[in-house]
Design an enzyme around this catalytic site. Sequence first.
Site, PDB file in Angstrom:
ATOM      1  N   ASP A  96      56.371  88.760 116.233  1.00  0.00           N
ATOM      2  CA  ASP A  96      55.867  87.370 116.985  1.00  0.00           C
ATOM      3  C   ASP A  96      56.000  87.781 118.326  1.00  0.00           C
ATOM      4  O   ASP A  96      55.452  86.975 119.220  1.00  0.00           O
ATOM      5  CB  ASP A  96      57.206  86.532 116.768  1.00  0.00           C
TER       6      ASP A  96
ATOM      7  N   ASP B 187      61.686  85.143 123.430  1.00  0.00           N
ATOM      8  CA  ASP B 187      60.834  83.900 123.269  1.00  0.00           C
ATOM      9  C   ASP B 187      60.760  83.178 124.778  1.00  0.00           C
ATOM     10  O   ASP B 187      59.888  82.148 124.782  1.00  0.00           O
ATOM     11  CB  ASP B 187      61.920  82.808 122.345  1.00  0.00           C
TER      12      ASP B 187
HETATM   13  N1  GLY Z   1      59.088  83.196 116.062  1.00  0.00           N
HETATM   14  C1  GLY Z   1      59.605  82.565 114.903  1.00  0.00           C
HETATM   15  C2  GLY Z   1      58.903  82.168 113.929  1.00  0.00           C
HETATM   16  O1  GLY Z   1      57.923  82.474 113.972  1.00  0.00           O
HETATM   17  O2  GLY Z   1      59.447  81.670 112.961  1.00  0.00           O
END
Ligand code: GLY
Length: 390
Positions: free
Chosen positions: A169, A108
């Site tokens: 993601d 992330d």
């Molecule tokens: N990247 C985590 C979410 O979208 O909840």
Amino acid sequence: MLTLLSAGGVRAQSEEPLAAVIERALARAREQAQIMARALEPLEGRLPRTTDEAGRLVTSDPGWWCSGFFPGVLWYLYEDSGDERFAAYAAGMTRRLEKVQYITDNHDVGFMLFCSYGNGWRLQGFPEEYRQVLLTGAASLATRYDPRIGLIRSWDFNRDRWHYPVIIDNMMNLELLLWASRMSGERRYRRMAVSHADKTLKNHFRDDASCYHVVSYDADGRVEKRETWQGLHDESAWSRGQGWALYGFTYMYRETGHRRYLRQAVRVADYLLGHPAMPSDGIPPWDLDVADPQTALRDASAAAVIASALIELSGYVDAARGARYLSFAERQLRTLSSERYLAAPGTHAGFILKHSVGFFAQHSEVDKPLTYADYYYVEALLRMKKRLSR
Ligand code: GLY
């Protein structure tokens, strides 16, 4: 001047002009963001996350994946208004993420640093200090790329369940690598991003262009599992995940010029716009496979991500398709800017949007304000404003 049509192609006489909707929403965003920034100022090292049951601000440390979104909101509001107070707030909040550049235990870093330092670098005259943080962050993210597999490993938890998990993601974190490749001349960052996107394109999608949330790979890079983590079930279409896919392949096309990414973004967009569970107001249920889309909780964050991506994508396709995408994004922004979704002044601890769904199955952040909903909403407002002024 671009004229956008509402659903059905007819604009009601009494309908608020889109430009007015955008200005009204941005004024509310500025009001709310100042409330939040003031509340956070004495809370050294903390960033907003959501609200609790009483509507009070819940914060996180900078290591939480959402830490960069509020600084990013402040940068966008500065970009739009030119008001130096927002630049000062943004710089202060961005500084709180300084140590994120060293995070190597999850993917992330791209979300965290590109929304905060990335926007700050762009809007503050390209400061060297920001550039260095972003380059170190990219180097940290790159440690998670395994050349035998050709993808960035998203998560390290649940090791007994997934050998090498990659979530949709993760497409959102490639932009940092592409930027770093341009800045540093390190071609390998670009190769990593392209390889990751190509393998995601190959392995994450179903025939109807919907995508899985988690694809896990074995040591030889073969797919071992396709599952969900935050969606309804393994074969469902988790709405925000579809949004990440749309957004990710749209910017991958912008950054590389590879038409396979444009084709994929268009496939995902057409899937979303034509989905029977997509309500006419453009705010999807939290998963498109919920039993009853009419009564299921909606996810404003997914709508905001999709709206922002559609506005960009509309500039890369033919006029008819582009108009369709813009019209849909307009509908989404009108709905999000209605009192149903837009927080009333002084409420919701300074968040801008209500009604997002974080992690439904874990009862975490369900029907709550969330920083990423605010970030992509403000981004979409700015993008639409730029389209209108062309
Ligand atoms: N990247 C985590 C979410 O979208 O909840």
